[in-house]
Scaffold this motif. Structure first.
Motif: not given
Length: 502
Positions: A91-96
């Motif tokens: 999720y963090t990678i996708g949001t970034a």
């Protein structure tokens, strides 16, 4: 697992685990609906048309729906802590990626949305299974009431939060945020990192795991089957239910593949998705009622903002604020419903909740271009109170009807049914609305001959479409109200993990 210890017998902090699980799940699930009010802004920023920009929502629903069946395998195979951390990392990678996507790379934003949906497809079932494991049977209703805060409120608050972010710049903890679409992702990114770091410290392995092999055939069939059904339903907004190429053909093929998937699962010794749980009539009934609850919630959440922006002329922020009190009612009612479920069971709560949904939906058929927004807010609050009263008691009852060793599979099946129902329900309500509008629109010749008359009739055509959609939503609520009387009385206690319920 002993109470307050993990799988290795080490002490755990239940409060910290549940708090991190709920906060992390909230910021992940909220992305399901957050871009709804931002689509016009994104169309301008990326220079794409309506049909193209809607894929940011479609891709999320599709990937999320595909991932839910896979979650049962992941929960069984991967230790709890590492599975949750993996979801947070994805999720963090996708949001970034979404935050830094250049405006000439729309495809990259779709990839980011797919990564967010993968995380959502993991954490939604995981949150329920962990809650059922951390709390004993007597407290199960309260635990799932807390889960209801996330599953119910996150999608409901998403459009309002996005409207607030896009409206203007805001000072949050000394930082200036808002005013552009990137802030939608930038605001949740630091929270995701904080939850990830704290989860490394406080999260523990609380679910039993075993070495099971991934059945590739089942994975392919579930991905293709559910993916095609969700794709076909999503394309209804671009075409219609009569379009064969983009709607009917994908859905027909998808249903056939799902049928083969189900047949294959029933003949497997260790199924990829244990559809045999539907042989339990109480589980099947309560799962159907959960699906109807989500149709009632998500479908109207989609239609009502369109009415307020197109007919009433409200901004994205103001339309979101009109619905905000209703969204908050889910948060208020879910813990209360969990408490009463522990005392009385789900049947009375379900009947009462669906009655409120029905009573809050029927008046929407009489909305006009001058209906006061306070009236809409009050009706929406009644509806969402009903959703809050209904959702988690039904989920608790469904899980209680199964053996304890079926919890992970039952949760995956329940969530899969709910996700597909929400997608199909939204498509049905939207298509009924658009079909009614198209059938009642005045001829283009009137636009030139009498523009005022054309505008008046076009407005009435839009209202007719909304009224038809709300009428159908009321019919769904009425069906659920009638089915709720077939449920068992009292609280359904989970059965020992001795075998399977047939």
């Amino acid at each position: 697992m002993a109470e307050n210890t993990d799988m290795n017998g080490k002490p755990i902090n239940r409060a910290a685990m549940m708090a991190l699980l709920m906060i992390g799940s909230f910021i992940i699930i909220i992305m399901q609906t957050s871009l709804g009010t931002a689509l016009p802004t994104l169309m301008t920023a990326f220079n794409v048309d309506t049909a193209t920009v809607q894929w940011l929502t479609t891709i999320f629903l599709m990937v999320n729906g595909i991932m839910v069946p896979v979650s049962a395998f992941l929960t069984t195979r991967i230790p709890t802590k590492y599975l949750y951390l993996s979801a947070l990392v994805v999720y963090t990678i996708g949001t970034a990626v979404a935050y830094v996507t250049p405006t000439n790379a729309f495809w990259l934003l779709m990839v980011a949305r797919a990564l967010q949906a993968i995380a959502a497809g993991i954490v939604m079932p995981l949150m329920q299974v962990v809650a059922l494991t951390l709390f004993d049977a007597k407290s199960r209703g309260k635990a799932l009431g807390m889960v209801g805060l996330v599953i119910g409120m996150a999608p409901a608050i998403g459009p309002t939060l996005t409207g607030w972010i896009l409206d203007s710049k805001h000072d949050v903890l000394g930082m200036t945020v808002g005013g552009d679409w990137r802030s939608i992702f930038g605001m949740v990114l630091p929270l995701a990192v904080i939850v990830l770091v704290l989860s490394i410290v406080y999260f523990r392995n609380v679910l039993e795991t075993r070495k099971v092999s991934l059945d590739i055939r089942s994975l392919i069939e579930s991905t293709v089957g559910f993916g095609l059904v969700l794709f076909g339903s999503a394309m209804v907004s671009n075409y219609s239910w009569t379009n064969f190429t983009w709607v009917l053909a994908p859905m027909i093929v998808g249903v056939l593949v799902i049928a083969e998937f189900v047949r294959h699962q029933l003949h497997m010794e260790k199924p990829f998705l244990d559809v045999s749980v539907f042989k339990n009539k109480q589980f099947a009934l309560t799962s159907a009622l959960v699906a109807l609850t989500f149709i009632a919630m998500i479908g109207v959440e989609m239609v009502l903002p369109i009415y307020m922006q197109q007919v009433r002329g409200l901004s994205a922020l103001n339309s979101g604020l009109t619905l905000l009190p209703g969204a908050l009612m889910i948060g208020v009612m879910s813990p209360i419903a969990g408490y009463f479920y522990d005392l009385y069971g789900a049947k009375r709560l379900a009947a009462f909740g669906f009655a409120m949904i029905l009573l809050g939906t029927i008046p929407f058929q009489f909305l006009t271009e001058t209906t006061p927004t306070i009236y809409i807010t009050a009706l929406y609050m009644v509806r969402m109170m009903g959703v809050g009263i209904t959702m988690m008691p039904l989920t608790s009852s469904a899980m209680g009807a199964l053996h304890l060793n079926q919890t992970a599979q039952g949760t995956a099946v329940n969530n899969t049914a709910r996700q597909i129902a929400a997608s199909l329900g939204t498509a049905i309500l939207a298509s009924v609305m658009q079909s009614q509008i198209n059938n009642n629109l005045p001829s283009d010749s009137l636009k030139t001959a009498d523009p005022i008359a054309y505008g008046s009739k076009a407005l009435q055509a839009s209202l007719d479409g909304f009224h038809a959609s709300f009428l159908l939503a009321a019919c769904f609520a009425l069906l659920a109200f009638a089915l709720s009387f077939l449920m068992h009385k009292g609280k359904v206690e989970p059965k020992p993990a001795a075998g399977k319920e047939n």
